[in-house]
Write an enzyme that holds these catalytic residues in place. Structure first.
Site, PDB file in Angstrom:
ATOM      1  N   HIS A  12       0.819  -1.220   0.000  1.00  0.00           N
ATOM      2  CA  HIS A  12       0.000   0.000   0.000  1.00  0.00           C
ATOM      3  C   HIS A  12       0.855   1.274   0.000  1.00  0.00           C
ATOM      4  O   HIS A  12       0.493   2.279   0.612  1.00  0.00           O
ATOM      5  CB  HIS A  12      -0.986  -0.024   1.182  1.00  0.00           C
ATOM      6  CG  HIS A  12      -0.322  -0.093   2.527  1.00  0.00           C
ATOM      7  ND1 HIS A  12      -0.901  -0.710   3.609  1.00  0.00           N
ATOM      8  CD2 HIS A  12       0.870   0.389   2.966  1.00  0.00           C
ATOM      9  CE1 HIS A  12      -0.100  -0.596   4.649  1.00  0.00           C
ATOM     10  NE2 HIS A  12       0.981   0.070   4.291  1.00  0.00           N
ATOM     11  N   HIS A  59      -1.205   4.484   9.881  1.00  0.00           N
ATOM     12  CA  HIS A  59       0.187   4.870  10.104  1.00  0.00           C
ATOM     13  C   HIS A  59       0.238   6.107  10.991  1.00  0.00           C
ATOM     14  O   HIS A  59       0.659   7.178  10.556  1.00  0.00           O
ATOM     15  CB  HIS A  59       0.883   5.136   8.777  1.00  0.00           C
ATOM     16  CG  HIS A  59       0.877   3.967   7.837  1.00  0.00           C
ATOM     17  ND1 HIS A  59      -0.244   3.566   7.142  1.00  0.00           N
ATOM     18  CD2 HIS A  59       1.862   3.111   7.479  1.00  0.00           C
ATOM     19  CE1 HIS A  59       0.061   2.510   6.390  1.00  0.00           C
ATOM     20  NE2 HIS A  59       1.326   2.219   6.584  1.00  0.00           N
ATOM     21  N   HIS A 194      10.282  -4.161   3.388  1.00  0.00           N
ATOM     22  CA  HIS A 194      10.771  -2.782   3.422  1.00  0.00           C
ATOM     23  C   HIS A 194      11.075  -2.350   4.836  1.00  0.00           C
ATOM     24  O   HIS A 194      10.476  -2.827   5.785  1.00  0.00           O
ATOM     25  CB  HIS A 194       9.826  -1.782   2.728  1.00  0.00           C
ATOM     26  CG  HIS A 194       8.457  -1.567   3.327  1.00  0.00           C
ATOM     27  ND1 HIS A 194       7.535  -2.571   3.516  1.00  0.00           N
ATOM     28  CD2 HIS A 194       7.832  -0.426   3.745  1.00  0.00           C
ATOM     29  CE1 HIS A 194       6.405  -2.068   4.010  1.00  0.00           C
ATOM     30  NE2 HIS A 194       6.565  -0.760   4.181  1.00  0.00           N
ATOM     31  N   GLU A 241       4.221  -5.588   8.159  1.00  0.00           N
ATOM     32  CA  GLU A 241       2.840  -5.344   7.697  1.00  0.00           C
ATOM     33  C   GLU A 241       2.234  -6.569   7.010  1.00  0.00           C
ATOM     34  O   GLU A 241       1.015  -6.714   6.959  1.00  0.00           O
ATOM     35  CB  GLU A 241       2.818  -4.180   6.694  1.00  0.00           C
ATOM     36  CG  GLU A 241       3.091  -2.825   7.300  1.00  0.00           C
ATOM     37  CD  GLU A 241       3.115  -1.718   6.237  1.00  0.00           C
ATOM     38  OE1 GLU A 241       2.967  -0.561   6.625  1.00  0.00           O
ATOM     39  OE2 GLU A 241       3.292  -1.998   5.036  1.00  0.00           O
TER      40      GLU A 241
HETATM   41  C1  DHB Z   1       6.402   3.293   2.195  1.00  0.00           C
HETATM   42  C2  DHB Z   1       5.762   2.071   2.299  1.00  0.00           C
HETATM   43  C3  DHB Z   1       4.745   1.864   3.218  1.00  0.00           C
HETATM   44  O1  DHB Z   1       4.102   0.683   3.402  1.00  0.00           O
HETATM   45  C4  DHB Z   1       4.333   2.898   4.017  1.00  0.00           C
HETATM   46  O2  DHB Z   1       3.292   2.685   4.825  1.00  0.00           O
HETATM   47  C5  DHB Z   1       4.975   4.132   3.943  1.00  0.00           C
HETATM   48  C6  DHB Z   1       6.012   4.319   3.026  1.00  0.00           C
HETATM   49  C7  DHB Z   1       7.480   3.546   1.212  1.00  0.00           C
HETATM   50  O3  DHB Z   1       7.953   2.615   0.565  1.00  0.00           O
HETATM   51  O4  DHB Z   1       7.867   4.671   1.029  1.00  0.00           O
HETATM   52 FE    FE Z   2       2.601   0.911   5.383  1.00  0.00          FE
END
Ligand code: DHB
Ligand code: FE
Length: 280
Positions: A12, A59, A194, A241
């Site tokens: 997302h 978030h 990530h 996540e």
């Molecule tokens: C990014 C990815 C995420 O899942 C998020 O909630 C905020 C930022 C990103 O890759 O920048």
């Molecule tokens: Fe996220």
């Protein structure tokens, strides 16, 4: 009786929403990703859900460290996009389904003893709106009602992968016991690997992501046994996540049919993954 028409899991990433909002989906940087996710819009047109349950994480938008529900379900009439610092995304308001929402919580709390926070007043951030943009593009209004289901993956202690899988199973029992003849889809969002902070910021682990893409389809039970330490090590702090994909998978049949699979690196700071599943 209500019917579960299928499930989608998708990352997302907020920059994907910005690319949609600023008409950049054809830019060289984004073209491959948006081509790879286009089947989701075709599938949604065929599946024609009346309601989508979007399992996502907030978030620190609607909720923050002052109040952190582990699982919170939106039972309100509508949910506005949250202003995350650059103005709210120019996306439609999510129209809810209070009757189905209350049935979900009633079934989860009373039948499954799955105590869930009920929220009337809820804004939704990119965790919810970006998957909707991927599924529906940029319509003047979303073509179905939306029930946001928010999971805490931010503040320790987060729920286990197993608890998320069981939540999905409880949702399925609630769907199966709903008397209205409606079509329901469920999205599990977030991930893939990530990490946005600290020494390992920028971490991507494609082998680990591919293992998840395989097993979400074939062996979700094995994924439900994975602990947070492995997830943090292999997928990064925000990669955790991905436990929300197991909520979607828990709601589906044990055997599913894979309609579409797509994986792309990078999307912003994130590995991007999408699966579309139907009950076999
Ligand atoms: C990014 C990815 C995420 O899942 C998020 O909630 C905020 C930022 C990103 O890759 O920048
Ligand atoms: Fe996220």
């Amino acid at each position: 009786m209500a019917t579960l028409v299928g499930g989608i899991c998708t990352s997302h990433v907020p920059a994907i929403g910005a690319a949609v909002d600023h008409n950049r989906t054809g830019d060289p940087k984004w073209k491959a990703l948006f081509e790879g996710v286009r089947p989701a819009q075709d599938w949604m047109r065929k599946a024609r859900p009346d309601v989508v349950i979007v399992v996502y994480n907030d978030h620190a938008s609607r909720f923050d460290l002052d109040l952190t529900p582990t699982f919170a379900l939106g039972v309100g009439e509508s949910f506005m996009p949250h202003d995350e610092g650059h103005g709210a995304r120019p996306v439609p308001v999510c129209e809810g389904d209070p009757e189905f929402g209350w049935h979900l919580v009633e079934s989860m709390v009373l039948m499954d003893e799955f105590d869930i926070t009920m929220v009337n007043n809820m804004t939704v951030d990119h965790g919810c709106t970006v998957p909707l943009s991927l599924a529906f593009g940029q319509p003047g209004q979303w073509p179905c009602r939306v029930i946001p289901l928010c999971v805490n993956v931010i503040q320790y202690p987060q729920p286990t992968a197993n608890r998320c899988y069981r939540l999905g199973q409880a949702i399925r029992r609630a769907i199966d016991s709903y008397g209205q003849d409606i079509r329901i889809a469920i999205f599990g969002t977030g991930g893939m690997s990530h990490q946005l902070q600290g020494e390992r910021a920028g971490l991507i682990n494609a082998d680990y992501d591919r293992m998840w893409l395989d097993r979400i389809v074939t062996d979700p039970l094995a994924l439900s046994r994975i602990g947070h330490t492995e997830l943090l090590r292999e997928a990064g702090s925000e990669g955790l996540e991905i436990i929300m994909w197991l909520v979607m998978r828990g709601a589906m049949n044990e055997t599913v049919r894979l309609v579409h699979r797509f994986y792309h690196v990078p999307a912003s700071n994130t590995a991007y993954g999408m699966l579309i599943l139907e009950n076999a």
